[in-house]
Design an enzyme around this catalytic site. Sequence first.
Site, PDB file in Angstrom:
ATOM      1  CB  THR A 281      -0.899   0.232   1.379  1.00 35.13           C
ATOM      2  OG1 THR A 281      -1.527  -1.365   1.378  1.00 35.13           O
ATOM      3  CG2 THR A 281      -2.121   0.949   1.173  1.00 35.13           C
TER       4      THR A 281
ATOM      5  N   GLY B  44       4.496  -4.621  10.714  1.00 40.52           N
ATOM      6  CA  GLY B  44       5.643  -5.496  10.506  1.00 40.52           C
ATOM      7  C   GLY B  44       5.710  -6.695   9.694  1.00 40.52           C
ATOM      8  N   GLY B  45       4.526  -6.886   8.805  1.00 39.47           N
ATOM      9  CA  GLY B  45       4.487  -7.907   7.869  1.00 39.47           C
ATOM     10  C   GLY B  45       5.527  -8.077   6.761  1.00 39.47           C
TER      11      GLY B  45
ATOM     12  CD  GLU C 150       6.516  -0.580   9.116  1.00 37.35           C
ATOM     13  OE1 GLU C 150       6.111  -0.959  10.064  1.00 37.35           O
ATOM     14  OE2 GLU C 150       6.328  -0.872   7.865  1.00 37.35           O
TER      15      GLU C 150
END
Length: 241
Positions: free
Chosen positions: A44, A108-109, A116
Site C-alpha cells: 500500500t 511489520g508484515g 516504521e
Amino acid sequence: MVKPMNQDELKALVAQEAVKEVLNMVKSHPKNIPFVIGIGTGSTANLFIDALAPHRELFAGAVSSSEASAARLEKHGFVLMQANDIEFLPVYVDGADEIDPQGNMLKGGGGALTREKIIAQLAKTFICICDDTKAVKTLGAFPLPVEVIPLAYQQVSRELTALGARITLRVQKGDTQKTFMTDNAAWIIDVHGLRIDKPAELESWINQIPGVICNGIFARRKADILLMSNSLGVTHQEFKD
Ligand code: 5RP
C-alpha cells in the site's frame, strides 16, 4: 450496482485518497518551513509513493522506513533524508496488517517495524492507509512480528512461548532455508495465536525482554487518522487519545 474491487484496487484507491489528504496538508503548511514527508513500507505504501511521485517537487525530502521504500522514492526523484537528519515530520503515511477501533495497529508484515516506529515517532500525524480487510475488533489474528538480535533468538523465543503463543522464525520468501534479515541485520520472530486485549501493555512488556529490538504493536504511537477503502469508497476516521 456497486462493482466489487479486489484488494489491489482497494489499496490503489486508498493510496490516491492519501495523496489528496497530504496535498491538503502541504497547502496549509507554513511556506517558510520545508515539508519533509515520512513514508512507510509495503504494497500500500508503494502505491502511495507511486501516486505521490508527480507531486515530488512540493516536498523538501522524504524519510522512509526501509531500504525498499527508499529505492522506490529515489527512482521517482524524491530527495532522500535519514531519520537522524530530522527532528519533526508533519506527517507519516504507512499501511498496517491490522487496525482496531481505537487506532491501535499491528504492523511489520514486511519486516520494517523498527524503522516504521522510529519515523512514526517523529511525525505529528500518522495516517494509516489500508483496505477494509485490515479492520479487526482485537489485534492478534495476524502473527505479531518481534525483531530480535540474532544471538538472543532462543532466549526471547522462550519468553514469548510462555505467553501461550506459538512462534516461528521468519524465513526468506522463496528460500525457506534462509532466515529473513531485516534492514537492521536482525531476525524476526512471528508470534501466532495471541489475543491482544491490552495492546499498549503487551507492547511495553515485549520490549523489555533483553534482545528484543522492537515489536509490531503500534499502541503507544497509534494512528491519528485512518483512511480505509472498501468497494464503496474511502472512509476517513480520526482517533483522539
Ligand atoms: C511493513 C508493514 C506494512 O505496513 C504492512 O505489512 C501492510 O503491508 P501491505 O500494505 O503490503 O498490506 O508494516 O513492515
